[in-house]
Design an enzyme around this catalytic site. Structure first.
Site, PDB file in Angstrom:
ATOM      1  N   LYS A   1       0.830  -1.209   0.000  1.00  0.00           N
ATOM      2  CA  LYS A   1       0.000   0.000   0.000  1.00  0.00           C
ATOM      3  C   LYS A   1       0.866   1.262   0.000  1.00  0.00           C
ATOM      4  O   LYS A   1       0.610   2.205  -0.752  1.00  0.00           O
ATOM      5  CB  LYS A   1      -0.930   0.010   1.219  1.00  0.00           C
ATOM      6  CG  LYS A   1      -2.022  -1.035   1.174  1.00  0.00           C
ATOM      7  CD  LYS A   1      -2.846  -1.000   2.453  1.00  0.00           C
ATOM      8  CE  LYS A   1      -3.974  -1.996   2.431  1.00  0.00           C
ATOM      9  NZ  LYS A   1      -4.798  -1.922   3.652  1.00  0.00           N
TER      10      LYS A   1
ATOM     11  N   CYS B   1      -0.745   0.827   6.229  1.00  0.00           N
ATOM     12  CA  CYS B   1      -1.165  -0.047   7.327  1.00  0.00           C
ATOM     13  C   CYS B   1      -2.160  -1.070   6.806  1.00  0.00           C
ATOM     14  O   CYS B   1      -2.938  -0.787   5.894  1.00  0.00           O
ATOM     15  CB  CYS B   1      -1.796   0.781   8.446  1.00  0.00           C
ATOM     16  SG  CYS B   1      -2.133  -0.177   9.943  1.00  0.00           S
ATOM     17  N   ASP B   2      -2.107  -2.264   7.378  1.00  0.00           N
ATOM     18  CA  ASP B   2      -3.101  -3.282   7.067  1.00  0.00           C
ATOM     19  C   ASP B   2      -3.378  -4.088   8.329  1.00  0.00           C
ATOM     20  O   ASP B   2      -2.471  -4.350   9.121  1.00  0.00           O
ATOM     21  CB  ASP B   2      -2.632  -4.213   5.953  1.00  0.00           C
ATOM     22  CG  ASP B   2      -3.795  -5.003   5.389  1.00  0.00           C
ATOM     23  OD1 ASP B   2      -4.530  -4.447   4.554  1.00  0.00           O
ATOM     24  OD2 ASP B   2      -4.000  -6.165   5.799  1.00  0.00           O
ATOM     25  N   THR B   3      -4.635  -4.467   8.516  1.00  0.00           N
ATOM     26  CA  THR B   3      -5.057  -5.193   9.708  1.00  0.00           C
ATOM     27  C   THR B   3      -5.844  -6.431   9.303  1.00  0.00           C
ATOM     28  O   THR B   3      -6.696  -6.362   8.415  1.00  0.00           O
ATOM     29  CB  THR B   3      -5.942  -4.291  10.605  1.00  0.00           C
ATOM     30  OG1 THR B   3      -5.202  -3.121  10.954  1.00  0.00           O
ATOM     31  CG2 THR B   3      -6.374  -5.014  11.868  1.00  0.00           C
TER      32      THR B   3
END
Length: 191
Positions: A52, A69-71
């Site tokens: 990203k 950010c990734d969750t």
């Protein structure tokens, strides 16, 4: 230097405002399907966040600090991303009922001026109470669950499902502020 959040998430935007007054949002169109889960959630979310952030790097001209950010939610050996529909959301929540699951967020910070990259991930364990099918259906009808990893938002009505949390609350919301703050300071951002 510009600070850019590479995310369309309203929750991440609200959280970032807690530590940074002035930043831009440029939504990444990185194809997350290009990253395959290899069994290590920490590496997986860092790779997604890096994809990203790098995608947004290609869109900026000014020297910038880019935050990717990734969750994901991890339960029983499976990554639970955003559900495709309400039926899948129901199944996810039914599986999480009465159990402990893990939430992982990967962060990638890129300084485009120095080409310096820092990455990390944060892990939090969440225990859900036993929830009924009716509670699940009511929740799905009440909230937009399709834009949330694991089909729930700890900051919305699903808070009543959470019996216990071990780790960073803001990680579960989608942006671990403590870790982000210190990485930004390491990158020379004055907060």
């Amino acid at each position: 230097m510009d600070i850019i959040l590479a995310s369309a998430s309203q929750r991440r935007k609200e959280l970032l405002k807690k530590i940074i007054d002035d930043f831009q949002i440029i939504v990444s169109d990185f194809n997350e399907g290009k990253v395959k889960f290899q069994g290590d959630c920490g590496l997986y979310v860092m790779e997604l966040s890096k994809g990203k952030a790098l995608n947004v790097c290609e869109k900026v001209r000014n020297p910038s600090i880019i935050i990717g950010c990734d969750t994901v939610v991890y339960f029983n050996g499976k990554v639970l991303g955003k559900p495709n529909d309400k039926k899948e959301a129901f199944k996810m929540l039914k599986n999480l009922s009465g159990n402990i699951h893990s939430v992982y967020s990967g962060i990638t910070i890129i300084n485009t001026a120095s080409n310096k990259i820092k990455q990390c991930y944060v892990h939090t364990e969440v225990k859900f109470s036993n929830i009924t099918e009716r509670q699940i259906t009511t929740y799905i009808d009440r909230e937009n669950v399709l834009d949330k990893a694991g089909a729930y938002g700890i900051q919305d009505y699903a808070a009543v499902f959470v019996e216990e949390i071990q780790g960073c609350y803001y990680n579960v919301v989608g942006l671990p502020l403590n870790k982000l703050y210190f990485i930004l300071k390491e990158m020379g951002v004055n907060l």
